[in-house]
Design a protein around this motif. Structure first.
Motif, mmCIF file in Angstrom:
data_model
loop_
_atom_site.group_PDB
_atom_site.id
_atom_site.type_symbol
_atom_site.label_atom_id
_atom_site.label_comp_id
_atom_site.label_asym_id
_atom_site.label_seq_id
_atom_site.Cartn_x
_atom_site.Cartn_y
_atom_site.Cartn_z
ATOM 1 N N UNK A 150 2.990 -3.912 11.640
ATOM 2 C CA UNK A 150 4.131 -3.128 11.665
ATOM 3 C C UNK A 150 3.995 -2.117 11.645
ATOM 4 N N UNK A 151 5.276 -1.717 13.190
ATOM 5 C CA UNK A 151 5.906 0.319 13.657
ATOM 6 C C UNK A 151 5.484 0.865 12.456
ATOM 7 N N UNK A 152 5.358 2.062 12.721
ATOM 8 C CA UNK A 152 4.943 3.262 11.801
ATOM 9 C C UNK A 152 5.819 4.250 12.756
ATOM 10 N N UNK A 167 5.232 2.293 7.071
ATOM 11 C CA UNK A 167 6.472 1.797 7.388
ATOM 12 C C UNK A 167 6.484 0.444 5.647
ATOM 13 N N UNK A 168 7.077 -0.206 5.359
ATOM 14 C CA UNK A 168 7.499 -0.992 4.330
ATOM 15 C C UNK A 168 6.548 -1.977 5.269
ATOM 16 N N UNK A 169 5.699 -2.472 4.343
ATOM 17 C CA UNK A 169 4.829 -3.606 5.196
ATOM 18 C C UNK A 169 2.816 -3.904 3.963
ATOM 19 N N UNK A 170 2.398 -4.574 3.783
ATOM 20 C CA UNK A 170 1.230 -4.873 3.471
ATOM 21 C C UNK A 170 -0.249 -4.247 3.624
ATOM 22 N N UNK A 171 -0.674 -4.289 2.961
ATOM 23 C CA UNK A 171 -2.344 -3.381 3.726
ATOM 24 C C UNK A 171 -2.699 -4.540 4.248
ATOM 25 N N UNK A 172 -3.808 -3.613 5.508
ATOM 26 C CA UNK A 172 -4.032 -4.225 6.210
ATOM 27 C C UNK A 172 -4.373 -2.983 7.362
ATOM 28 N N UNK A 173 -5.071 -3.107 8.580
ATOM 29 C CA UNK A 173 -5.359 -2.136 9.477
ATOM 30 C C UNK A 173 -4.243 -1.351 9.859
ATOM 31 N N UNK A 174 -4.431 -0.319 10.383
ATOM 32 C CA UNK A 174 -3.924 0.487 11.374
ATOM 33 C C UNK A 174 -4.680 0.976 12.517
ATOM 34 N N UNK A 175 -3.566 0.846 13.477
ATOM 35 C CA UNK A 175 -4.041 0.832 14.935
ATOM 36 C C UNK A 175 -3.071 1.675 15.494
#
Length: 582
Positions: free
Chosen positions: A160-162, A177-185
């Motif tokens: 999800x784009x920040x 952003x409003x998202x779920x736990x996961x990798x930042x890219x």
């Protein structure tokens, strides 16, 4: 006129000129070839013309060697690996040590210089801070090769784009952003970098509150998910007013309804956010007092409106009475095992016969300034009923000495003192008889053989009593008594534990059938639980006007009370023996 000498000179010059031109032509022709006549390569294009190390690059041209190893390709002077070759095309891997510059191809026929290949600098991520948070948390991403223009960096949290707020070549600040736990890219025109995981802290949820109504100061249990196990980190509000959190786990909070709170939603806020709301209704009804044992250590005491009050040295709490602002509880001292009572938390021991080592204070009432307690002393097989007034033992007539004779309830009507229990008229027959003592004199109830009375209620001139038939066979009829007249109870009555009368004259009795709690109204049984459970029972009844309160245990639902048939669980209760409503 041309002479012979001049003509000879002319002829010699022409001959030298001819041989010179022939030599020049030969040199020019042979200069276009190496030994063996191999033509030099040419480069017409490279594709792609930019990329990162190890990018596969196709070089198009002429006169390449069809054997890959016979082509030497360099990127700005650094040799690259040739993976495939034809006379017009080479596929090579951009070398890791290469840098931006021209591409050359060398064969046995010579060297060709082609266009420049531009090395891209993809971003790298070394850390993110913080690594946990909620939506809109500001996160700093550290690394290399970021673009200094914010819009040229695409940052995503688990896809999800920040929003990128600031950017340098080594640091980006973004809003999660409003998202779920996961990798930042991070993606730039030069490539994509995958960094550490950002863990979203979930917002709490409320699934239930118990009780859902009550006065200010009530202890309220909030059940749900994702609470903070540290009580101070949970902010609980009753319609916007902050409440004190007394205990916390990730799935349950115990709080005190604030004095300034009003009817409305209860919410829980943690670092993960704010929960859904569930309604709590403030009431101005009576105070509910319950005597029993706390589940934490099994200590004796009482609850007032679901708030626990522990009593020092209390090993059992059998009865409770409230007079004005004074709270009285009768029971057993945990150290001496002798009868005692507590007034506003202060213990008062009760006298017993010399040599007696055990006893129980089973029932307590207050009339004016006088405190009356009914109970027993001794051990099973050799017990005696007792009545204490202001801590002084009173006389109760007994037909014999010894046996199992006990007092379980006391009631006051004017100047008359009534005690209910059982006597044993004959040691020879050995059976118990339901007995009421009035001012010390015993009356054996009709059909009261093999009965022990546990409850007593005075309504005007009428005396009501109920208890337990000590014969286990349910084929024998079960009764309660009004003015010494037995009244049959319907259904299966294993024991009756409490009795009361409403203002409209209805008689309610609490008890059980050996499996499940129930009550009788004017002799007709009504179950309190839809599914019987051996861990469920009803232990007492209290009536205010026409509201009927019955205390007891709801099996897997804990301990508490029913009000007009509706269950209300009490926090952290192991067992409840008595109820008083004021």
């Amino acid at each position: 006129m041309l002479t012979y000498a001049n003509n000879k000179t002319f002829i010699m010059k022409k001959t030298l000129t001819f041989f010179f031109l022939v030599a020049v032509s030969i040199i020019a022709i042979t200069g276009c070839k190496k030994s063996g006549g191999v033509p030099a390569p040419t480069i017409t294009a490279i594709s792609p013309a930019s990329g990162i190390a190890n990018t596969a690059v196709t070089i198009t041209g002429t006169n390449f060697d069809a054997t890959a190893s016979k082509n030497t390709v360099k990127f700005n002077g650094t040799i690259a690996t040739v993976t495939s070759a034809s006379s017009t095309s080479l596929v090579v891997m951009a070398p890791a040590a290469g840098s931006t510059g021209v591409v050359t191809v060398t064969t046995s026929g010579g060297t060709a210089t082609g266009p420049a290949f531009t090395y891209l600098q993809p971003p790298t991520i070394t850390s993110i801070s913080p690594a946990t948070g909620i939506a809109n948390t500001v996160v700093t991403i550290s690394g290399t090769n970021f673009k200094t223009t914010t819009t040229n960096n695409v940052v995503k949290f688990n896809g999800v784009t920040a929003t990128v707020q600031t950017a340098t070549s080594t640091s980006l600040t973004v809003s999660a952003p409003v998202s779920t736990t996961g990798t930042v890219s991070v993606t730039t025109s030069d490539g994509t970098a995958n960094g550490p995981t950002f863990t979203y802290i979930p917002a709490p949820t409320i699934t239930s509150i118990n009780p859902a109504s009550g006065p200010a100061g009530s202890a309220v249990t909030i059940t749900g998910t994702d609470f903070d196990a540290t009580a101070a980190n949970d902010i609980v509000k009753f319609n916007g007013v902050t409440a004190a959190v007394t205990s916390a786990t990730t799935t349950q909070l115990v709080v005190t309804a604030p004095v300034t709170g009003t009817t409305g939603n209860v919410t829980v806020t943690t670092t993960g956010g704010t929960s859904n709301g569930m309604p709590f209704t403030y009431t101005t009804g009576p105070d509910i007092y319950l005597a029993g044992l706390n589940a934490s250590g099994g200590s004796g005491g009482y609850w007032k409106n679901n708030s626990w009050v522990s009593l020092t040295n209390c090993g059992a709490a059998f009865s409770i009475y409230v007079s004005g602002t004074d709270v009285y509880v009768s029971g057993v001292d945990i150290s001496s095992l002798l009868p005692a009572y507590w007034k506003n938390g202060t213990e008062n021991t009760l006298p017993v016969t010399a040599g007696v080592t055990a006893g129980q204070a089973r029932s307590i009432v207050v009339s004016g300034t006088d405190v009356y307690i009914a109970g027993l002393e001794g051990s099973p097989g050799n017990t005696a009923p007792r009545l204490w007034k202001n801590g002084v033992s009173q006389s109760l007539a007994l037909p014999v000495t010894g046996g199992d004779q006990r007092a379980f309830a006391v009631a006051i009507s004017g100047s008359d003192v009534y005690v209910a229990g059982n006597a044993q008229p004959s040691l020879a027959t050995g059976h118990q008889v339901a007995t009421i003592w009035k001012n010390g004199a015993a009356t054996y109830l009709t059909n009261g053989d093999y009965y022990s009375l546990s409850s007593l209620f005075i309504n005007g001139a009428d005396i009501y009593a109920a208890g337990q038939n000590v014969i286990t066979s349910f084929s024998n009829p079960r009764y309660y008594w009004k003015n010494n007249t037995p009244i049959t109870l319907s259904g299966t009555a294993y024991r009756c534990t409490g009795i009361g009368v409403t203002t409209s004259g209805d008689v309610y009795i609490s008890g059980d059938d050996g499996l499940s709690p129930q009550y009788w109204k004017n002799g007709t049984v009504t179950p309190l639980l839809p599914n019987p459970s051996s861990a469920s029972y009803a232990t007492g009844v209290f009536i205010v006007s026409n509201d009927v309160y019955i205390c007891g245990n709801y099996g897997g639902g804990g301990s508490g009370y029913w009000k007009n048939g509706t269950w209300n669980q009490v926090n952290n209760a192991q067992s409840i023996n008595a109820i008083f409503v004021k």
